[in-house]
Design a protein around this motif. Structure first.
Motif, PDB file in Angstrom:
ATOM      1  N   ARG A 135      47.123  36.458  30.979  1.00 42.41           N
ATOM      2  CA  ARG A 135      48.242  36.465  31.912  1.00 42.41           C
ATOM      3  C   ARG A 135      47.716  36.640  33.337  1.00 42.41           C
ATOM      4  O   ARG A 135      46.614  37.168  33.525  1.00 42.41           O
ATOM      5  N   PRO A 136      48.496  36.259  34.351  1.00 46.90           N
ATOM      6  CA  PRO A 136      48.006  36.363  35.730  1.00 46.90           C
ATOM      7  C   PRO A 136      48.045  37.795  36.269  1.00 46.90           C
ATOM      8  O   PRO A 136      48.742  38.092  37.243  1.00 46.90           O
ATOM      9  N   VAL A 137      47.286  38.687  35.636  1.00 47.35           N
ATOM     10  CA  VAL A 137      47.184  40.077  36.115  1.00 47.35           C
ATOM     11  C   VAL A 137      46.280  40.099  37.348  1.00 47.35           C
ATOM     12  O   VAL A 137      45.504  39.174  37.560  1.00 47.35           O
ATOM     13  N   PRO A 138      46.407  41.157  38.177  1.00 46.14           N
ATOM     14  CA  PRO A 138      45.477  41.273  39.307  1.00 46.14           C
ATOM     15  C   PRO A 138      44.033  41.367  38.789  1.00 46.14           C
ATOM     16  O   PRO A 138      43.725  42.268  37.998  1.00 46.14           O
ATOM     17  N   VAL A 139      43.186  40.442  39.207  1.00 41.55           N
ATOM     18  CA  VAL A 139      41.819  40.377  38.670  1.00 41.55           C
ATOM     19  C   VAL A 139      41.036  41.658  38.952  1.00 41.55           C
ATOM     20  O   VAL A 139      40.312  42.162  38.092  1.00 41.55           O
ATOM     21  N   GLY A 140      41.217  42.200  40.171  1.00 47.79           N
ATOM     22  CA  GLY A 140      40.485  43.419  40.533  1.00 47.79           C
ATOM     23  C   GLY A 140      40.806  44.582  39.595  1.00 47.79           C
ATOM     24  O   GLY A 140      39.913  45.332  39.203  1.00 47.79           O
ATOM     25  N   ASP A 141      42.078  44.737  39.245  1.00 51.99           N
ATOM     26  CA  ASP A 141      42.490  45.833  38.359  1.00 51.99           C
ATOM     27  C   ASP A 141      41.915  45.654  36.961  1.00 51.99           C
ATOM     28  O   ASP A 141      41.392  46.600  36.361  1.00 51.99           O
ATOM     29  N   ALA A 142      42.021  44.432  36.429  1.00 48.73           N
ATOM     30  CA  ALA A 142      41.526  44.185  35.071  1.00 48.73           C
ATOM     31  C   ALA A 142      40.008  44.343  35.018  1.00 48.73           C
ATOM     32  O   ALA A 142      39.460  44.903  34.067  1.00 48.73           O
TER      33      ALA A 142
END
Lengths: 201, 201
Positions: free
Chosen positions: A153-160
């Protein structure tokens, strides 16, 4: 070590390696600042000029430990980023592969963590953060690709990325400091797999 | 500090606090082993007997720093574990609350991390791991409850706990060592929220 190694080469190599190994042991047991050239050569059973010949100084030994470990790290990263399999598979391969070379080089890792978190010890200029920064950068790329292909899913990449690399980083620390680590390599795979399942489409 | 504080009490309190603060600064800048009682009293502008009166020794100052921080930590944990809201809300409150007291006590945290990852420095016996262990234990309890009530899927509690506490731990480390941290308190909430969303029913 191959059968064609000459006695002379073997001797030279082992003196050099012995100096590195004894310096590393001393840096980890006494601290870098408190370790003297005299102690290193005594532990390695060689003379001071021998250390100066190979490494010029204590700083030279430290930089050789860091730079050779960085070279090993970068070569391993290059092997681990082959674009094969799903983003999930690639992220797991990357993380467990890094955990493996960490385990193989755990005493150098111990020095890197000690310098990173300890007071300034007059070590020569070397950015220990480079290891963490590269782990973050590569994992972010893999996550971004998984999002692009619709695997995640388009989650914030930095957070993941933070979630994944934090699990790996904290597991390394557990293995550095806890004689009975609460999580092993298989646990790392399960934990990362759980996070990745959570962001899967 | 209240208006009823007498001058004498104020003076005593500030000498004691000044000794603790200067010792902490020295432990963090030079290392515990390399710091002498002479340097601590010079920095605090008091005599050696004054230090011995309040803390008996350098070891006594170290133990006071650790034990008072542990007391603050435990009081904060007790406040943060109130059984109000969903397990998700409680886990987020607990993690961000711990991050807040970490920020408020960042210089003691710096010493704890340095001792934890550095070579032995002859510090008196204090298990720095107690902070991490308690974080793990409390988070595991909240996760277990969330699973029991059906709020979370029945994932392995140890793995899910590792993921959450790793994010918090690594963020603390980022704030200790990176002048420009890549993630802030809001980022921690987002990251943990993402993991918890992933295991939500």
């Amino acid at each position: 070590m191959t059968a064609t190694t000459t006695g002379a080469n073997l001797g030279e190599e082992s003196v050099r390696e012995r100096l590195l190994a004894e310096a590393l042991t001393l840096f980890n047991s006494k601290g870098y600042a408190a370790t003297s050239v005299r102690e290193i050569v005594a532990a390695a059973g060689v003379s001071k000029p021998t250390l100066y010949y190979y490494f010029a100084s204590k700083e030279g030994i430290y930089l050789e430990l860091m730079n050779s470990t960085l070279a090993t790290f970068e070569a391993t990263v290059a092997q681990l980023v082959i674009p094969q399999g799903t983003a999930r598979q690639r992220l797991l391969r990357f993380s467990t592969g890094l955990f493996d070379i960490f385990r193989e080089n755990i005493e150098v890792a111990r020095l890197i963590f000690a310098i990173h978190f300890g007071p300034p010890q007059g070590t020569p200029n070397f950015r220990q953060q480079v290891f963490f920064d590269q782990m973050i950068a590569v994992a972010a790329g893999m996550l971004q690709e998984g999002i692009s292909t619709g695997e995640f899913r388009p989650v914030p990449v930095g957070d993941a990325t933070w979630a994944l690399i934090s699990c790996l980083n904290t597991l390394m620390e557990e293995h550095l400091t806890n004689p009975e680590p609460r999580l092993d390599r298989a646990g790392l795979e399960r934990t990362l797999g759980m996070i990745l399942d959570g962001i899967a489409v």
